[in-house]
Structures are given as C-alpha cells and as structure tokens.
Scaffold this active site. Structure first.
Site, PDB file in Angstrom:
ATOM      1  N   PRO A 134      15.400  77.493  43.887  1.00 22.77           N
ATOM      2  CA  PRO A 134      16.626  76.854  43.392  1.00 22.77           C
ATOM      3  C   PRO A 134      16.833  75.419  43.886  1.00 22.77           C
ATOM      4  O   PRO A 134      17.948  74.890  43.819  1.00 22.77           O
ATOM      5  CB  PRO A 134      17.718  77.775  43.941  1.00 22.77           C
ATOM      6  CG  PRO A 134      17.151  78.268  45.230  1.00 22.77           C
ATOM      7  CD  PRO A 134      15.667  78.415  45.006  1.00 22.77           C
ATOM      8  N   GLU A 135      15.775  74.773  44.370  1.00 22.89           N
ATOM      9  CA  GLU A 135      15.922  73.452  44.988  1.00 22.89           C
ATOM     10  C   GLU A 135      16.615  72.429  44.097  1.00 22.89           C
ATOM     11  O   GLU A 135      17.418  71.612  44.577  1.00 22.89           O
ATOM     12  CB  GLU A 135      14.539  72.914  45.416  1.00 22.89           C
ATOM     13  CG  GLU A 135      13.991  73.548  46.679  1.00 22.89           C
ATOM     14  CD  GLU A 135      13.181  74.804  46.439  1.00 22.89           C
ATOM     15  OE1 GLU A 135      12.388  75.190  47.304  1.00 22.89           O
ATOM     16  OE2 GLU A 135      13.350  75.419  45.353  1.00 22.89           O
ATOM     17  N   VAL A 136      16.315  72.441  42.788  1.00 24.09           N
ATOM     18  CA  VAL A 136      16.898  71.413  41.911  1.00 24.09           C
ATOM     19  C   VAL A 136      18.415  71.521  41.833  1.00 24.09           C
ATOM     20  O   VAL A 136      19.096  70.548  41.486  1.00 24.09           O
ATOM     21  CB  VAL A 136      16.305  71.495  40.487  1.00 24.09           C
ATOM     22  CG1 VAL A 136      14.824  71.122  40.510  1.00 24.09           C
ATOM     23  CG2 VAL A 136      16.513  72.866  39.854  1.00 24.09           C
TER      24      VAL A 136
END
Length: 258
Positions: A134-136
C-alpha cells in the site's frame, strides 16, 4: 539478536521466527539486522538443510513500524541510502541463500512484510492471510520490494498490485502466482513441516543449492542493477513533500486527499 528473532533447529529444519508480537512484527532497523544475522547463521549451520520463516502472534509482518516511519522523516539522503541498503541486504541474503527458504504466512503480510514473504522460495499461507503493497497510498514507493515482486508475477499483475496499493486475500495471491499453497490455520504447521521434511529426505542438498542458484542466476544481472536504482529511488522519495504529507497523515490516523 535481543529476542527480536528466535532461532531453532530440529530434524535439519531451521525455524526463524519474527518475534515482535507487540508491534505486529513490524520491521525496523534492529529487526532487519537480526533477521539478516539469523539467515546467515542458518547458511553456515551444517545441521540445517531447509529454513522456515514464520512469525509469532498471528501477524506475519505489518511492514514498517510507527517509530521507524517517524525516523525516516528526519533522515538525510545518505541516511536513507544506508537504511535502504540494510533492507536490500536482508532481501538479497534470503533470495541468494544456498538453502531453501519456506515462508509460513499467517495474518497480514503488508508492504515490507509482503516483500519478506515474496523473496522466499516457497510460500504457505492461510485463508485468513492478506498481502499487499500500500505504499502509494502514503506517498511512498515500493522500490526494493518491487524488484523481487517482478521475479514472481507478470508485469500486468505487478502493475495492478503496486499501482492500486490494494490489500488482497491469500486466494487472490495464489491466483497471482505470488504464493504456492493456501492451507487451513489448524494444519499449516504440519503442512509446512511435512513439506520441509520431504525436501530434507528426498532431495540432494547440493542439487537443491545448485538448482536455486541456477534459477536466480538467470535474472541476477538485471536484478542487481535494478536494486541499485531502487535504493536511490527509495532515498529520494523520502525527501519528497508527498512522502512527508502521507507519513504524517498515516501516523496521525488522518485521511489524506491526494
């Protein structure tokens, strides 16, 4: 290793257990270093033929912990390069290790935790397990982990996983070819042990080592170059306004409108 990681050997199987249950087994520099040491220990251990990586408390790893994220906001570029290289060292140690590594994933394997599972040779999970990068969603980039994800899934799937940042269940991970087996939580310990024992008893250790090397060597030049770039990208992104905004909102449990 200050009990962040537990290490034991039985029937030629080394079990490396992430042991930060109070932090949902989240990654920080100390844990990354302890895991690297444990895998290097297993590599040198003549009693070990196969390695199982698991975690205490029902969560495989929730990614980076909150204190770690707070520190990243304060790091300068050189510090972020050094930090990224620590994660790269852990991942490449496991990926190129001459012994087979089996991941036993129970609960969440998110961001760096998902990367940790991804680099293992064989991955078992339970129906309740979940995966994702889920980094973005918090202004970050899954730079290093993406290098290894591309070794497991095709580009279409990688784009979907990395660009949406979605969290998905084990059955979906199986369809993506990200993992190998989904088994009930009541049986996973036994299934993993049976699989590891079958490798120990039915396969030549030298042949396993050379076969693993053969698989990794086919992509090694491109992977090494990509990882070098990923380390630099990681460090640069951490200096961006989006990263600082996203991490701040995440730490304060605020919804951010990008």
């Amino acid at each position: 290793m200050e009990n962040l990681v537990l290490y034991s050997v039985n029937e030629r199987i080394a079990t490396i257990t992430i042991n930060r249950p109070e932090k949902r087994n989240a990654l920080n520099p100390a844990l990354i270093g302890a895991l690297t040491e444990a895998f290097l220990q297993a590599e040198e251990d003549e009693l070990v033929k196969v390695i199982v990586l698991n975690a205490n408390s029902g969560t495989f790893s929730a990614g980076a912990d909150l204190e770690y994220l707070q520190q990243l906001q304060k790091n300068n570029f050189e510090e972020n390069v050094a930090d990224s290289n620590r994660l790269k060292k852990l991942f490449t140690t496991i990926y190129y290790l001459p012994k087979i590594v089996i991941a036993q994933v129970e609960g969440h394997a998110i961001a760096g935790g998902c990367g940790l599972a991804t680099i293992c040779d064989i991955i078992f999970a339970t129906p309740e397990s979940s995966f994702g990068y889920p980094e973005v969603k918090i202004g970050f980039v899954p730079a290093i982990v993406s290098c290894f994800l591309m070794q497991k899934v095709n580009e279409t799937i990688a784009r979907e996983i990395l660009l949406t940042g979605k969290i998905f269940p084990a059955e979906q991970a199986l369809k993506y070819n990200l993992i190998n087996f989904v088994t009930n939580s009541s049986e996973i310990n036994q299934k993993v042990k049976e699989f590891a024992l079958s490798l120990c008893k039915e396969s030549s250790g030298n042949s396993l080592m050379i076969t693993k090397q053969l698989i990794s060597q086919t992509t090694k030049p491109l992977l090494e170059k990509t990882l070098e770039t990923a380390v630099q990208i990681n460090a640069r992104v951490r200096e961006s306004d989006d990263f600082k905004r996203g991490i701040s909102a995440f730490l304060n449990k605020e919804k951010i409108n990008w």
